[in-house]
Write an enzyme that holds these catalytic residues in place. Structure first.
Site, PDB file in Angstrom:
ATOM      1  N   SER A 146       0.817  -1.215   0.000  1.00  8.38           N
ATOM      2  CA  SER A 146       0.000   0.000   0.000  1.00  8.38           C
ATOM      3  C   SER A 146       0.848   1.260   0.000  1.00  8.38           C
ATOM      4  O   SER A 146       0.371   2.333  -0.379  1.00  8.38           O
ATOM      5  CB  SER A 146      -0.932   0.018   1.215  1.00  8.38           C
ATOM      6  OG  SER A 146      -1.784  -1.109   1.217  1.00  8.38           O
ATOM      7  N   TYR A 186       5.570 -12.523   4.722  1.00  6.38           N
ATOM      8  CA  TYR A 186       4.442 -11.918   3.998  1.00  6.38           C
ATOM      9  C   TYR A 186       4.187 -12.742   2.745  1.00  6.38           C
ATOM     10  O   TYR A 186       4.964 -12.692   1.798  1.00  6.38           O
ATOM     11  CB  TYR A 186       4.794 -10.468   3.662  1.00  6.38           C
ATOM     12  CG  TYR A 186       3.774  -9.679   2.872  1.00  6.38           C
ATOM     13  CD1 TYR A 186       2.442 -10.080   2.747  1.00  6.38           C
ATOM     14  CD2 TYR A 186       4.153  -8.494   2.256  1.00  6.38           C
ATOM     15  CE1 TYR A 186       1.530  -9.325   2.024  1.00  6.38           C
ATOM     16  CE2 TYR A 186       3.246  -7.727   1.533  1.00  6.38           C
ATOM     17  CZ  TYR A 186       1.947  -8.142   1.414  1.00  6.38           C
ATOM     18  OH  TYR A 186       1.048  -7.396   0.692  1.00  6.38           O
ATOM     19  N   LYS A 191       2.155 -12.512   7.705  1.00  7.69           N
ATOM     20  CA  LYS A 191       0.983 -11.850   7.134  1.00  7.69           C
ATOM     21  C   LYS A 191       0.478 -12.756   6.023  1.00  7.69           C
ATOM     22  O   LYS A 191       1.126 -12.910   4.989  1.00  7.69           O
ATOM     23  CB  LYS A 191       1.350 -10.470   6.587  1.00  7.69           C
ATOM     24  CG  LYS A 191       0.194  -9.785   5.855  1.00  7.69           C
ATOM     25  CD  LYS A 191       0.628  -8.453   5.237  1.00  7.69           C
ATOM     26  CE  LYS A 191      -0.515  -7.817   4.457  1.00  7.69           C
ATOM     27  NZ  LYS A 191      -0.130  -6.533   3.814  1.00  7.69           N
ATOM     28  N   ILE A 212      -3.051  -6.870   9.169  1.00  5.46           N
ATOM     29  CA  ILE A 212      -2.272  -5.851   8.466  1.00  5.46           C
ATOM     30  C   ILE A 212      -3.132  -5.431   7.288  1.00  5.46           C
ATOM     31  O   ILE A 212      -3.308  -6.174   6.335  1.00  5.46           O
ATOM     32  CB  ILE A 212      -0.894  -6.383   8.058  1.00  5.46           C
ATOM     33  CG1 ILE A 212      -0.098  -6.748   9.322  1.00  5.46           C
ATOM     34  CG2 ILE A 212      -0.141  -5.347   7.226  1.00  5.46           C
ATOM     35  CD1 ILE A 212       1.264  -7.365   9.051  1.00  5.46           C
TER      36      ILE A 212
END
Length: 307
Positions: free
Chosen positions: A57, A145, A173, A219
């Site tokens: 992001s 992640y 994540k 997250i």
């Protein structure tokens, strides 16, 4: 919930609602550091439990190494220990990831977020060696992640369980968007004895259910625009308050979907600009939100009482 990830040294608890924060930019694409500082203060005041900086992001692929480091430094400085800072320092070069993680450690980040290497498509053994090398090279907690929709390479649950045994790797994540995979992973980690390893959702639509099934936080993209509600959602889900979890989830469900009507972070940056929180810039090859999608996104924000 007793299973909580802790950053080494500071011993801050890493759990709950952690926005994968956008990188404010001016219309010419230059970085708006004063805007970032103001945004960080807003998140702290609204109850965010941590901040993830320079992730997906945050447009990590299109910031320079110098900008990447400065974004981490400014964030740590502005947060000033109030909540944990998780620095996105991963990549498809193991050595570059190590160097960025060293910098994050030096300036005081509480943990690093390490994405599965993209484009070069490592094997499961390659992923294991990559993350193990980073954890062994830098004394900073690592959160894995897995986001196969972006990386193509997909880390298997067995590989995650192996990595959970590596000192310094404290969580993952899980952005697969699969509740089945997430709950199976939580179960497999428990069966393997990794009770202190945390599983964070990386998918807002399924995050509430994953936390009810034993996940440790989210997250989040949606938390960029609804930090207070996402904090409350995490508190409710992690304390098994199903009624309150359901209420907040239904309030936000249209926003969860709207955040991905075009590639992230296009919609969330437009929404934050509409809310008066950031300047309007975004970097190519990403472009501003298509005009035909602006009213539907605005309607979702209004439905959730965010506008």
């Amino acid at each position: 919930m007793t299973n909580k990830a802790h950053s080494q040294g500071s011993k801050k608890t890493i759990q709950g609602s952690m926005p994968a924060i956008v990188t404010p930019m001016f219309e010419d694409g230059s970085l708006d550091y004063p805007g970032l500082r103001a945004l960080l203060d807003w998140h702290v005041s609204e109850g965010s439990d941590g901040i993830v900086i320079v992730g997906t992001s945050g447009e990590s692929p299109t910031v320079s190494v110098e900008e990447h480091c400065e974004l981490i430094r400014v964030t740590v400085e502005q947060i000033a220990g109030r909540i944990p800072v998780i620095a996105g320092t991963g990549g498809n070069s193991t050595q570059e990831a190590i160097e960025l993680t060293h910098f994050a450690k030096k300036v005081g980040a509480d943990a690093s977020l390490q994405v599965v290497p993209y484009y070069n498509k490592p094997t499961q053994e390659g992923m294991y060696a990559h993350f193990k090398k980073i954890a062994e090279s830098v004394d900073l907690p690592v959160i894995l992640y897995n986001v196969p929709g972006r990386t193509v390479a997909d880390m298997a649950g067995d590989t995650v369980v192996r990595l959970a045994g590596v000192p310094g790797i404290i969580g993952i994540k899980d952005a697969t968007g699969s509740l089945e995979r997430g709950t199976l992973l939580i179960n497999d980690l428990k069966r393997a004895g990794h009770h202190e390893f945390s599983v964070f959702s990386g998918d807002d639509l399924t995050a509430a259910m994953l936390m009810l099934m034993g996940g440790h936080g989210n997250i989040s993209v949606t938390a960029n625009v609804a930090p207070r509600l996402m904090h409350e959602l995490c508190v409710a889900a992690m304390s098994d308050d199903v009624k309150r979890t359901r209420e907040i989830q239904y309030q936000l469900i249209a926003v969860h979907k709207a955040m991905f009507i075009e590639a992230n972070p296009i919609p969330v940056k437009w929404a934050l600009h509409e809310m008066g929180k950031i300047t309007a810039g975004i970097r190519l090859p990403l472009t501003p939100l298509s005009s035909s999608l602006r009213e539907p996104l605005k309607a979702a924000l209004k439905q959730a009482n965010l506008l």
